[in-house]
Scaffold this motif. Structure first.
Motif: not given
Length: 283
Positions: A88-94, A97, A235
């Motif tokens: 999962i990346q910070k740019s991923d939306n809900e 995720m 993570e």
């Protein structure tokens, strides 16, 4: 079904030495290169002796490097199909995720399914069916799996027991007999409490079924039958949490098999429970 090299490495990884883990990591990260290289080239790349790599292949159950390399070539599809689930990346939306979590769970279930053996399922089901009493043991996160299993197996014709309190579990283990069966759950297979419970039960001659993610763990060595659950650590979700869904599915499988063995009695048990529960449900 032949267990893939990738799954063999996963089940043994935590019990490998640091040098062996380095070899394992290299194989998982460079499957194509490994399957098309000589043992000398790979050993030079890793800075180890040829014999070290050779012994690693033996540890995986192969006759030697040639046997291992042939298996690698035959399993190229297994390695090439690997994708990074739940990265999962910070740019991923809900939604993204959530989808990655589902993808990771599906991979966990598929890998665990591929490790199941018909003979193990038959033996475990027979052990449970022939037991006078069935006990579930687990601490921490594994206790949640044990409680869920207890809730399920209450519907079966078998007399079942489980307590969330470790000291009561220890007392129960001490009272087990050769006529009883205990199911012991531990992700690492190294939980001191669960190992102690299993050792006490084994000393009493009880039948032991183990569910763990590590085939070479101390707990696994105590089991008459061992089921391996496979999962990836990420993570924000530990490997132990990820393996829970696989362990629940193993329990579900044993439950369904047992109920089919005792179809008539099982239907009677379920009917009794449904009648009782229906009284407290709103019409």
């Amino acid at each position: 079904m032949t267990v893939s090299i990738r799954l063999q490495i996963k089940t043994l990884y935590k019990d490998l030495s640091l040098k062996e883990q380095a070899i394992a990591d290299y194989i998982l990260e460079n499957p194509s290169k490994v399957s098309h290289s000589s043992i000398s080239d790979l050993s030079n790349e890793l800075g180890i002796a040829d014999s070290t790599f050779f012994q690693f292949t033996k540890k995986l159950g192969y006759n030697g490097f040639k046997d291992f390399k042939m298996a690698m070539l035959m399993q190229e599809n297994d390695f090439s199909a690997i994708s990074i689930h739940e990265n999962i990346q910070k740019s991923d939306n809900e939604l993204t995720m959530a989808q990655k979590v589902f993808d990771s769970n599906m991979t966990t279930l598929t890998d665990t399914k591929n490790l199941l053996k018909e003979e193990d399922l038959k033996i475990a089901a027979a052990m449970i069916n022939q037991s006078k009493r069935l006990f579930f043991f687990g601490v921490g996160g594994s206790e949640i799996v044990a409680t869920d299993a207890y809730h399920k197996f209450l519907r079966s014709p078998i007399t079942v027991f489980h307590s969330s309190d470790y000291h009561i579990q220890l007392m129960e283990a001490s009272l087990l007999t050769p006529d009883d069966c205990g199911i012991f759950i531990s992700h690492t297979g190294k939980s001191r409490e669960t190992i102690e419970l299993a050792q006490v039960a084994k000393n009493n001659g009880s039948k032991i079924i183990v569910i763990t993610s590590h085939a070479a763990s101390p707990l696994a060595k105590l089991g008459d039958v061992v089921f391996i659950s496979i999962s990836e650590e990420t993570e924000f979700r530990s490997e132990a949490l990820a393996s829970r869904i696989a362990q629940l599915s193993i329990m579900d499988s044993l439950y369904v098999i047992l109920m089919f063995i005792n179809r008539d009695k099982a239907q009677q048990s379920i009917a009794k429970i449904r009648r009782s529960i229906s009284k407290i449900k709103e019409p």
